[in-house]
Design a protein around this motif. Structure first.
Motif, short mmCIF file in Angstrom:
data_model
loop_
_atom_site.label_atom_id
_atom_site.label_comp_id
_atom_site.label_asym_id
_atom_site.label_seq_id
_atom_site.Cartn_x
_atom_site.Cartn_y
_atom_site.Cartn_z
N SER A 52 14.39 -69.14 40.32
CA SER A 52 14.55 -68.10 39.31
C SER A 52 15.62 -68.48 38.30
O SER A 52 15.45 -68.26 37.10
N LEU A 148 22.35 -73.75 36.25
CA LEU A 148 23.12 -73.09 35.20
C LEU A 148 24.19 -74.00 34.65
O LEU A 148 24.44 -74.02 33.44
N ASN B 19 19.45 -63.25 43.33
CA ASN B 19 18.46 -63.89 42.47
C ASN B 19 17.06 -63.31 42.59
O ASN B 19 16.21 -63.58 41.76
N GLY B 23 18.02 -62.90 39.06
CA GLY B 23 18.35 -64.30 38.80
C GLY B 23 17.88 -64.77 37.44
O GLY B 23 18.61 -65.46 36.72
N PHE B 24 16.67 -64.38 37.07
CA PHE B 24 16.11 -64.83 35.81
C PHE B 24 16.92 -64.30 34.63
O PHE B 24 17.29 -65.05 33.72
N SER B 27 20.33 -65.96 34.29
CA SER B 27 20.31 -67.31 33.72
C SER B 27 19.96 -67.27 32.23
O SER B 27 20.39 -68.14 31.48
N LEU B 28 19.21 -66.23 31.79
CA LEU B 28 18.97 -66.08 30.35
C LEU B 28 20.28 -65.86 29.62
O LEU B 28 20.56 -66.50 28.60
N ARG B 30 23.23 -66.62 30.54
CA ARG B 30 24.08 -67.81 30.55
C ARG B 30 23.57 -68.87 29.57
O ARG B 30 24.35 -69.68 29.07
N GLY B 31 22.27 -68.90 29.33
CA GLY B 31 21.77 -69.79 28.29
C GLY B 31 22.24 -69.33 26.92
O GLY B 31 22.59 -70.13 26.06
N MET B 32 22.29 -67.99 26.74
CA MET B 32 22.75 -67.46 25.45
C MET B 32 24.24 -67.73 25.26
O MET B 32 24.72 -67.75 24.13
N GLN B 339 29.32 -66.38 39.51
CA GLN B 339 27.90 -66.17 39.33
C GLN B 339 27.48 -64.97 40.15
O GLN B 339 28.21 -64.50 41.00
N MET B 340 26.25 -64.47 39.89
CA MET B 340 25.67 -63.42 40.71
C MET B 340 26.42 -62.09 40.66
O MET B 340 26.72 -61.49 41.69
#
Lengths: 193, 394
Positions: A52, A148, B19, B23-24, B27-28, B30-32, B339-340
């Motif tokens: 995920s 990540l 997650n 979780g998805f 991680s979005l 964190r990409g931003m 995280q999490m």
């Protein structure tokens, strides 16, 4: 523990009698089932944990897609350990061809080997299964953080991969001990004539 | 060790089950996080001579596609394009989330809904056109069009607010805060008849401070209920925010009617949130603060805020707001360390807001050709931040 407080025909005198009355074939088959199923649970847990995060991080950083599949492969390896162990244990379980008359074992039946093999196969299945659950979860969480971190800074990937390698070593410990344990187990299938 | 099947979607989940549901989306976000402007981007921007240079430099950053359709650049155009971009990203996150993350994200939008209500009420009192006001509303806090158009039609007195609540706001998510505000004011009315005259002209700023206080308390209670790392991180962030709210309310009340001894206990004290480092002893002392010096004496007793107060009084061009922004950025950057948990979502929205403030400041300085003060902004995830430099020296 086998006190004489029992008067009925089907009464068990204590736990020792219950446990020894369970057939070693039962113990062995349950060990095989636990080994396989717990390994698959651990692998699946790890795969969804890491998958995920990988899917989401790849939205903004597509370059991490292929490299981070290694985390998924590590998780899959724990399931493979479970399958290998199940096949090995299955090879040890033998159907009796001789030594049975009128529905009960003859006097020459090798009882010590019989019981030893039953308990041994059960415990080696559990060894593999439980260690693989732990290993799968560990690889999953580390793999999620690896995806990540890789998305932020690609130099971190190899370093976090080392954490995952150590985590998957836990599953290897399980299968090594399981194979050693089950080596000395032999189900009797005939009496020496 | 809970097996995955027992982790309901209504829980945050620990390290091993987070997650499943979140979780998805995490991680979005964190990409931003990658999209924040870096030190070199800020360096190029501050070297620009005019706004077209700025537009060219921004074209290479994450803001490029958002600004492509604009033919010229001005600070207001830049601000609205950046806010719309943030709003699109936030709605993407919100649409992918399930409870309790979706409730958490909704709580973040309530702050902007309160701002929009206040904007509409204030705007019609000064006679602006409703369409202008709706276009100025923050996109993260929008209601239905019909709701927004009907807000300015109510009178600005306590009966008007009661009508506004019953007809319009009760259906909105922030209606519950308005209900608490009305209950508090009606209790005051019941206690002292002569206070009624003052409250009939109760100021918009006091309503806004009250609503924000109720929102902060509600959000804090929700985060504490979530537990785990989210409660730990959001708890710290919201406690600091509550203290900032209390200090700002006190600071802004000097020189207004709220500073009079009779009003301080009854009205100003009600605006302090009931949690935070300053609660309860600090807020009790703040009630008696009547000028900046006595406020400073109270604030300096708390180790977290003493440095900010010395910055304020030292006479350098930084104000206490700037000191608070710096401390907020430091705290919010830390939310990305673990995280999490959910705190990274709140931190992302707030840090983006700070970045938009930085961009507006830089573009204003470039437009007005005031290069001396162009560097007084707070960069985000900068390698030159005081807290990072200190660690690198070791």
């Amino acid at each position: 523990m086998s006190s004489s407080s029992c008067t009925g025909e089907y009464c068990n005198a204590g736990w020792s009698e219950v446990l020894t009355s369970m057939s070693p074939y039962g113990w062995g088959s349950m060990g095989l089932a636990f080994g396989l199923s717990l390994s698959v649970i651990g692998a699946a847990w790890g795969i969804f944990l890491t998958g995920s995060s990988l899917v989401g991080a790849a939205v903004k950083s597509p370059r991490i897609r292929s490299k981070n599949l290694i985390s998924v492969i590590f998780c899959e390896a724990t399931a493979i350990y479970g399958v290998i162990m199940a096949i090995v244990l299955n090879g040890l379980m033998k159907k009796p061809e001789g030594g049975i008359e009128n529905g009960s074992f003859t006097d020459e039946w090798n009882w010590s080997s019989f019981y030893f093999a039953g308990y041994g196969v059960f415990s080696s299945g559990l060894s593999v299964g439980l260690t693989n659950v732990a290993s799968g979860v560990a690889v999953g969480i580390a793999g999620s953080s690896c995806a990540l971190a890789d998305a932020q800074d690609s130099s971190l990937f190899v370093k976090i991969l080392i954490v995952e390698i150590f985590a998957s070593a836990l599953g290897i410990f399980g299968i090594i001990v399981g194979i050693i344990q089950s080596n000395s187990c032999q189900f009797p299938y005939d009496v020496a004539n | 060790m809970a097996t995955p099947g027992t982790a309901q979607p209504t829980s945050v989940g620990g390290m091993d089950t987070f997650n499943i549901a979140h979780g998805f989306v995490e991680s979005l976000v964190r990409g931003m996080r990658n999209s924040f402007l870096s030190d070199s981007d800020y360096h190029h921007l501050t070297q620009c001579d005019n706004l077209d240079d700025c537009k060219m430099n921004l074209g290479e950053t994450d803001f490029g596609p958002a600004l492509q359709e604009e033919s010229t650049l001005s600070p207001t155009i830049l601000q609205s394009a950046a806010i719309n971009k943030l709003s699109t990203e936030f709605l993407y996150l919100r649409s992918q989330s399930v409870a309790p993350l979706s409730t958490f994200l909704d709580f973040i939008t309530h702050e902007y809904m309160i701002d929009n209500i206040m904007l509409l009420l204030k705007g019609t009192m000064s006679g602006r056109d409703i369409n202008d006001l709706i276009s100025m509303a923050h996109p993260l806090g929008l209601f239905k069009e019909s709701t927004m158009r009907s807000i300015p039609t109510f009178e600005s007195n306590s009966k008007g607010y009661a009508d506004l609540y019953q007809c319009v706001l009760v259906d909105t998510p922030v209606g519950v805060y308005f209900a608490k505000f009305l209950k508090e004011t009606s209790q005051q009315l019941g206690n002292a008849g002569e206070v009624r005259n003052v409250l009939e002209e109760v100021e918009i700023e006091i309503i806004k401070a009250s609503l924000q206080k109720f929102w902060l308390e509600d959000f804090y209670a929700f985060c504490e209920e979530l537990g785990g790392e989210t409660a730990m991180m959001m708890g710290e962030i919201l406690r600091t925010r509550a203290d900032t709210h209390a200090i700002n309310v006190t600071l802004n009340s000097f020189g207004t009617a709220l500073n009079e001894p009779s009003m301080r206990l009854s009205d100003r004290k009600r605006l302090y949130p009931s949690f935070g480092h300053l609660y309860p002893h600090g807020t009790a002392m703040l009630v008696n603060a009547h000028d900046p010096d006595s406020l400073g004496a109270v604030v300096s007793q708390f180790s977290q805020y003493a440095p900010a107060w010395t910055v304020h009084t030292s006479g350098v061009d930084k104000s206490i707001d700037d000191a608070f922004y710096e401390r907020d950025v430091h705290q919010l950057e830390l939310a990305f360390e673990g995280q999490m948990h959910f705190a990274c979502f709140y931190a992302y929205v707030k840090l983006k807001e700070q970045e938009i403030r930085n961009l507006v400041w830089i573009s204003e300085c470039v437009l007005q050709n005031q290069k001396e003060s162009i560097n007084s902004f707070v960069p985000i995830f900068s390698q030159h931040s005081p807290w990072r430099v200190k660690n690198q020296r070791r």
